[in-house]
Design a protein around this motif. Structure first.
Motif, PDB file in Angstrom:
ATOM      1  N   SER A 142     -55.294  72.773 -10.396  1.00 57.02           N
ATOM      2  CA  SER A 142     -55.702  72.258 -11.730  1.00 57.02           C
ATOM      3  C   SER A 142     -54.882  70.787 -12.172  1.00 57.02           C
ATOM      4  O   SER A 142     -55.006  70.114 -13.035  1.00 57.02           O
ATOM      5  CB  SER A 142     -55.580  73.044 -13.163  1.00 57.02           C
ATOM      6  N   GLY A 143     -53.762  70.342 -11.173  1.00 61.09           N
ATOM      7  CA  GLY A 143     -53.152  69.472 -11.243  1.00 61.09           C
ATOM      8  C   GLY A 143     -51.719  69.644 -11.758  1.00 61.09           C
ATOM      9  O   GLY A 143     -51.205  68.593 -12.152  1.00 61.09           O
ATOM     10  N   VAL A 144     -51.443  70.794 -12.216  1.00 58.50           N
ATOM     11  CA  VAL A 144     -50.142  71.000 -12.500  1.00 58.50           C
ATOM     12  C   VAL A 144     -49.059  70.820 -11.475  1.00 58.50           C
ATOM     13  O   VAL A 144     -49.326  71.321 -10.200  1.00 58.50           O
ATOM     14  CB  VAL A 144     -49.876  72.530 -13.029  1.00 58.50           C
ATOM     15  N   ARG A 177     -46.601  75.681 -21.871  1.00 58.16           N
ATOM     16  CA  ARG A 177     -47.890  76.137 -21.510  1.00 58.16           C
ATOM     17  C   ARG A 177     -48.223  76.261 -19.771  1.00 58.16           C
ATOM     18  O   ARG A 177     -48.748  77.117 -19.411  1.00 58.16           O
ATOM     19  CB  ARG A 177     -49.145  75.365 -22.035  1.00 58.16           C
ATOM     20  N   PHE A 178     -47.481  75.119 -19.120  1.00 58.73           N
ATOM     21  CA  PHE A 178     -47.844  75.104 -17.600  1.00 58.73           C
ATOM     22  C   PHE A 178     -46.718  76.452 -17.022  1.00 58.73           C
ATOM     23  O   PHE A 178     -47.313  76.722 -16.001  1.00 58.73           O
ATOM     24  CB  PHE A 178     -47.043  73.778 -17.211  1.00 58.73           C
ATOM     25  N   THR A 221     -52.387  64.967 -22.352  1.00 56.93           N
ATOM     26  CA  THR A 221     -51.188  65.345 -23.202  1.00 56.93           C
ATOM     27  C   THR A 221     -49.946  64.904 -22.620  1.00 56.93           C
ATOM     28  O   THR A 221     -49.719  65.238 -21.640  1.00 56.93           O
ATOM     29  CB  THR A 221     -51.118  66.881 -23.517  1.00 56.93           C
ATOM     30  N   PHE A 222     -49.081  64.126 -23.735  1.00 60.02           N
ATOM     31  CA  PHE A 222     -47.883  63.889 -22.957  1.00 60.02           C
ATOM     32  C   PHE A 222     -46.820  65.013 -23.090  1.00 60.02           C
ATOM     33  O   PHE A 222     -46.485  65.218 -22.090  1.00 60.02           O
ATOM     34  CB  PHE A 222     -47.435  62.429 -23.767  1.00 60.02           C
ATOM     35  N   MET A 223     -46.720  65.642 -24.350  1.00 59.01           N
ATOM     36  CA  MET A 223     -45.636  66.714 -24.423  1.00 59.01           C
ATOM     37  C   MET A 223     -46.080  67.808 -25.240  1.00 59.01           C
ATOM     38  O   MET A 223     -46.076  69.199 -24.960  1.00 59.01           O
ATOM     39  CB  MET A 223     -44.480  65.865 -25.164  1.00 59.01           C
ATOM     40  N   LEU A 281     -54.749  68.929 -20.596  1.00 55.17           N
ATOM     41  CA  LEU A 281     -53.406  68.764 -20.902  1.00 55.17           C
ATOM     42  C   LEU A 281     -52.663  67.931 -20.050  1.00 55.17           C
ATOM     43  O   LEU A 281     -51.874  67.161 -20.292  1.00 55.17           O
ATOM     44  CB  LEU A 281     -52.770  70.223 -20.629  1.00 55.17           C
ATOM     45  N   ILE A 282     -53.126  68.072 -18.718  1.00 58.20           N
ATOM     46  CA  ILE A 282     -52.714  67.136 -17.681  1.00 58.20           C
ATOM     47  C   ILE A 282     -52.716  65.887 -17.965  1.00 58.20           C
ATOM     48  O   ILE A 282     -51.894  64.955 -17.864  1.00 58.20           O
ATOM     49  CB  ILE A 282     -52.958  67.735 -16.162  1.00 58.20           C
ATOM     50  N   VAL A 309     -48.604  70.380 -27.285  1.00 61.25           N
ATOM     51  CA  VAL A 309     -50.022  70.856 -27.597  1.00 61.25           C
ATOM     52  C   VAL A 309     -50.315  71.014 -29.067  1.00 61.25           C
ATOM     53  O   VAL A 309     -49.914  71.652 -29.782  1.00 61.25           O
ATOM     54  CB  VAL A 309     -49.983  72.127 -26.631  1.00 61.25           C
ATOM     55  N   SER A 343     -44.587  77.514 -26.818  1.00 60.97           N
ATOM     56  CA  SER A 343     -45.784  77.767 -27.088  1.00 60.97           C
ATOM     57  C   SER A 343     -46.569  76.294 -27.524  1.00 60.97           C
ATOM     58  O   SER A 343     -47.827  76.377 -27.597  1.00 60.97           O
ATOM     59  CB  SER A 343     -45.966  78.534 -28.378  1.00 60.97           C
ATOM     60  N   LYS A 344     -45.894  75.191 -27.640  1.00 66.33           N
ATOM     61  CA  LYS A 344     -46.291  74.049 -28.174  1.00 66.33           C
ATOM     62  C   LYS A 344     -46.189  72.814 -26.930  1.00 66.33           C
ATOM     63  O   LYS A 344     -46.910  71.943 -27.388  1.00 66.33           O
ATOM     64  CB  LYS A 344     -45.711  73.668 -29.582  1.00 66.33           C
ATOM     65  N   TRP A 345     -45.183  72.938 -26.515  1.00 68.90           N
ATOM     66  CA  TRP A 345     -45.031  71.896 -25.390  1.00 68.90           C
ATOM     67  C   TRP A 345     -46.215  72.145 -24.188  1.00 68.90           C
ATOM     68  O   TRP A 345     -46.216  73.434 -23.755  1.00 68.90           O
ATOM     69  CB  TRP A 345     -43.469  71.622 -24.827  1.00 68.90           C
ATOM     70  N   LYS A 346     -46.431  71.151 -23.489  1.00 69.61           N
ATOM     71  CA  LYS A 346     -47.257  71.305 -22.433  1.00 69.61           C
ATOM     72  C   LYS A 346     -46.541  71.985 -21.163  1.00 69.61           C
ATOM     73  O   LYS A 346     -46.791  72.838 -20.550  1.00 69.61           O
ATOM     74  CB  LYS A 346     -47.469  69.575 -21.864  1.00 69.61           C
ATOM     75  N   PHE A 347     -45.071  71.654 -21.120  1.00 67.89           N
ATOM     76  CA  PHE A 347     -44.378  72.186 -20.206  1.00 67.89           C
ATOM     77  C   PHE A 347     -44.360  73.594 -20.420  1.00 67.89           C
ATOM     78  O   PHE A 347     -44.547  74.627 -19.368  1.00 67.89           O
ATOM     79  CB  PHE A 347     -42.744  71.730 -20.331  1.00 67.89           C
ATOM     80  N   ILE A 395     -56.676  73.153 -19.438  1.00 58.80           N
ATOM     81  CA  ILE A 395     -55.513  72.820 -18.622  1.00 58.80           C
ATOM     82  C   ILE A 395     -55.519  71.403 -17.951  1.00 58.80           C
ATOM     83  O   ILE A 395     -54.496  70.577 -18.046  1.00 58.80           O
ATOM     84  CB  ILE A 395     -55.186  73.930 -17.603  1.00 58.80           C
ATOM     85  N   THR A 396     -56.862  71.098 -17.706  1.00 57.54           N
ATOM     86  CA  THR A 396     -56.904  69.775 -17.047  1.00 57.54           C
ATOM     87  C   THR A 396     -56.730  68.709 -17.986  1.00 57.54           C
ATOM     88  O   THR A 396     -56.331  67.705 -17.687  1.00 57.54           O
ATOM     89  CB  THR A 396     -58.472  69.606 -16.187  1.00 57.54           C
TER      90      THR A 396
END
Lengths: 505, 325
Positions: B211-213, B196-197, A373-375, A369-370, A377, B190-194, A366-367
């Motif tokens: 964790s910074g979200v 997963r957040f 990662t832009f968009m 990703l923040i 995964v 499943s694939k976007w950061k959004f 998760i860290t």
């Protein structure tokens, strides 16, 4: 002598989904004794105590209460016969007053069986408290939510006593207590012991076990290793050896080096006049050099956790600033901290740290990703990175998709470390790095922290365990009531000195 | 020191990951098979198309509902939002006869409703249940105020392309659209950061924050998604019926929640997949249809759907317990 056995397990076995958690374990608790149940995580201590308390049923073997064979189907049955467990997950109702919590299911305090008699509850609670000289420490009218962890634990024990409990099982009773509170709790235990109540204490803290227990039983991998040995006849090193199954010389490693060694190194982290908004933290200033480990000690409630949360930006500061790598971070937020190379492992794994039902891989990633990662995964590379980090830290898993809740406490703690190490931090803040972690994993976590320091990371550790602070930290800050009352170099630090600054100094 | 055992084969892993969804699919197929034998009418093109058009708007709402439930929230305003955005969009359409303007108005209004929900829940920390309950009432009432309880109609003929149009005169466009939307949001989750957040927030919001979200913003966006999908649902519905009545969408939130829950989405957040929701949507739709075909008194429908929800959740709980033991 047979008749003074309070509770006894004979050849008790228990398996979960074919994996055996307990194998033919014998255990006896006598009236008026404190019996410590020890072992690493997964050794079967909780399984055994849960069988005693009626949470679990044994697959084989038998449990005897005062010579009679018993088979508790639930905790209510066990409690009715005088066996109660006080666990970390409190069975108290936060928004009820202390008195109502104690007598919640006691029929005698309900008029005609359903109208609660609050006055009688309060009266009885008061006399219970008075019996143990705690009438000034706990107010029967106070809502449980307002109590400290120690007070809650005492309320739990009083609740058990009010039900005429003869066997009380304390599961990790001191994990969240300060030294003072531990003393108070153990006083209560000793008084009840004199009245022939038997205690089973499950704990990782070896010092305390030597302080309070009469006998020790050690389990390893669900088997009995030491059965009911007198505490006075068991050397600490033998106890650790029995628990871990190998020789652990000194889990803290060599004593930490003096902070002077670091004085000509670069200052990586500096806190300047930090104050928080609620007044728990008052004008804190300190520096951490490259590769230095700074420990923050003090009693629970001294403002240690509040301080480190402010440093990381998890809570807002009302005053002061944090300087990382000679770059001041104004109006600190979590993301600013992360971008400047800080990491933070919170105190409470379960509530603040982990995504329990999500995978280990996600918990670590998760860290990353923040920040990186832009968009989109990329799961494959994410899994690969995480597995690599996990392996580096010795987290044993066979599948990155394993939910993190199925790991042991030690491995969960390592997952939390791994997630910050993925970002290669310059400053790592760890609040209670080894709470609820067994001896073996403790040693591994210490090794990880030392290695990081050797690589130049500035580390800040908050810990209630003084030996941990003494063994690990080059510089020790002692806090009391939101201020730093003592600054000790590893070379001069002693347990008594820390205690002095934490309470009076 | 490290014992990284051989990883499970990819197929096995997929099977395990989609365990509950596959179980639901099995139940659905079994039900489908049995019904096909019982009733000759059930497995006919006509009937299948009927059911698909009935579930089309619920499919959109259920996607949005799944997204917010994953964040451990709920959106009770989806039905009201569908009604309001549909009505405003249709009135714009009726008065301008411009399809683009009408659809844009629809999507804009629905997103704004979602934005308000998201702001109340994400930034003002209101409980999702209360905030969306309030917004639901407001939407419903505005719907009547704006329309004065009249039905909007007289749309340009071309507006029907989404709801009634067919590719090669046989395959309805709206089915393709539903599949497309499911694919898009499955991809996002499943694939976007959004995406997963959103799971992280639902699983443990405080851990996500530490964790910074950006918990506030991502929560807000989840409700905007849900709102936007209400707009799409309104578009599909009004384009199929070529009219808009202020009653449209009332009570639809319950079917959307039902579809998500039957599909294995956990109300406590952090768990669930859109693939499951898709099956849930179909199951609810075809169940209603089957009861009609079998001539069961329509008053019984609620009991059956309710029982299915309870059994589905119970089965999930029991199998989770089994795994634990």
């Amino acid at each position: 002598m047979a008749d003074d056995k309070l509770i006894e397990a004979k050849a008790v076995s228990k398996a979960f989904a074919g994996v055996s958690a307990l194998t033919e374990v014998d255990f006896q608790l006598r009236a008026g004794e404190v019996h410590a149940l020890m072992g690493e995580n997964g050794a079967g201590k909780s399984t055994l105590s849960k069988i005693f308390a009626g949470v679990l049923l044994a697959d084989a073997g038998a449990v005897y209460l005062e010579g009679r064979q018993v088979r508790f189907l639930n905790t209510k049955e066990a409690a009715a016969q005088g066996v109660t467990i006080v666990s970390q997950e409190f069975s108290l109702i936060p928004d009820f007053p202390v008195a109502e919590n104690i007598f919640l299911v006691d029929e005698a305090y309900y008029k005609k069986g359903f109208i609660s008699n609050k006055n009688a509850m309060v009266r009885e609670t008061y006399s219970l408290l008075k019996l143990f000289d705690m009438e000034t420490y706990i107010d029967p009218y106070e809502h449980v939510r307002q109590l400290s962890v120690a007070q809650m634990q005492i309320v739990e024990i009083l609740k058990a006593i009010s039900k005429k409990a003869r066997v009380i099982i304390l599961d990790e009773p001191t994990a969240a207590l300060s030294a003072n509170e531990i003393r108070l709790l153990f006083d209560l235990v000793r008084r009840l012991k004199a009245e022939n109540v038997g205690f089973i204490i499950v704990s990782h803290k070896i010092n305390e076990i030597y302080e309070v227990s009469d006998r020790i039983t050690v389990l390893r991998d669900g088997r009995l290793v030491l059965g009911g040995v007198k505490t006075t006849e068991l050397a600490q090193t033998d106890l650790i050896k029995a628990m871990v199954g190998r020789e652990v010389n000194n889990i803290y490693g060599v004593k930490a080096q003096t902070a002077q060694k670091f004085h000509d190194k670069k200052v990586i982290f500096e806190a300047v006049n930090i104050c928080d908004r609620r007044g728990y933290v008052n004008n804190i200033c300190f520096q951490v050099h490259e590769g230095e480990i700074v420990g923050i000690s003090g009693l629970v409630g001294a403002g240690r956790t509040e301080l480190v949360r402010c440093l990381f930006g998890a809570d807002k500061c009302s005053k002061g600033e944090v300087i990382v790598n000679s770059k001041p971070i104004k109006a600190n937020t979590i993301r600013k901290s992360m971008k400047n190379g800080m990491g933070f492992v919170p105190e409470d794994r379960k509530f603040d740290g982990l995504f329990q039902e999500l995978s280990v891989s996600f918990n670590i990633a998760i860290t990353d990703l923040i920040i990186h990662t832009f968009m989109f995964v990329n799961r494959k590379s994410q899994d690969r990175k995480c597995m690599q980090k996990a392996e580096e830290l010795g987290i044993r898993l066979n599948n990155p998709e394993t939910p993190v809740k199925s790991l042991s406490g030690g491995n969960q703690q390592k997952v939390l470390l791994a997630k910050w190490l993925l970002l290669e931090p310059r400053v790592l803040i760890v609040d209670e790095p080894t709470r609820g972690v067994d001896v073996g994993a403790k040693a591994e976590i210490y090794a990880i922290l030392r290695q990081l320091a050797a690589r130049g990371v500035a580390i800040i550790i908050v810990s209630s365990e003084i030996p941990e602070i003494l063994g690990l930290c080059n510089q020790i800050l002692v806090m009391r009531e939101g201020r730093i009352t003592g600054r000790l170099d590893a070379a001069q630090a002693q347990e008594e000195l820390i205690g002095y600054y934490a309470t009076i100094g | 020191m490290v014992t990284t055992e051989k990883r499970a084969a990819p197929l096995q892993r997929t099977l395990r990951e989609y365990r509950s969804e596959l179980a639901m699919l099995g139940v659905f197929l079994l039900f489908f098979l049995i019904m096909s034998f019982i009733s000759p009418y059930f497995f006919t093109r006509q009937n299948l198309m009927n059911v698909m058009s009935q579930v089309s708007s619920n499919a959109m709402l259920a996607i949005g509902m799944t997204i917010v439930i994953i964040t451990s929230g709920i959106d009770l305003s989806v039905g009201g939002n569908l009604g309001l955005s549909g009505m405003i969009g249709c009135m714009v359409l009726m008065n301008t006869q411009n399809i683009f303007l009408g659809v844009m108005a629809m999507l804009l209004v629905s997103s704004v409703v979602g934005l308000v929900n998201g702001f109340l829940i994400g930034y003002l920390k209101m409980p999702a249940f209360i905030a969306t309950l309030g917004i639901m009432q407001v939407c419903r009432s505005l719907d009547y105020v704006i329309s004065n309880a009249n039905t909007a109609s007289k749309f340009p003929e071309a507006y029907g392309f989404l709801g009634k149009g067919k590719i090669a005169d046989s395959f309805p466009i709206y089915i393709i659209f539903i599949i497309f939307m499911f694919c898009v949001f499955i991809w996002i989750l499943s694939k976007w950061k959004f995406g997963r957040f959103l799971y992280a927030i639902g699983s443990n919001a405080e851990a996500a924050r530490l964790s910074g979200v950006n918990v506030k913003l991502n929560t807000l966006l989840a409700y905007v998604c849900s709102g936007l999908l209400c707009g799409f649902a309104a578009w599909m519905m009004t384009s199929r019926l070529m009219a808009c009545d202020p009653t449209y969408g009332s009570g639809n939130e319950m079917d959307a929640i039902a579809a998500a829950v039957i599909g294995g989405v956990s109300m406590s957040g952090g768990k669930g997949k859109l693939a499951g929701t898709a099956i849930g949507v179909l199951l609810v739709g075809f169940l209603r249809n089957a009861l009609n075909i079998l001539g069961v008194n329509p008053f019984w429908q609620g009991s059956v759907i309710g029982a299915v929800i309870i059994v589905a959740v119970l089965a999930e709980k029991l199998s989770a317990l089994q795994l634990k033991k």
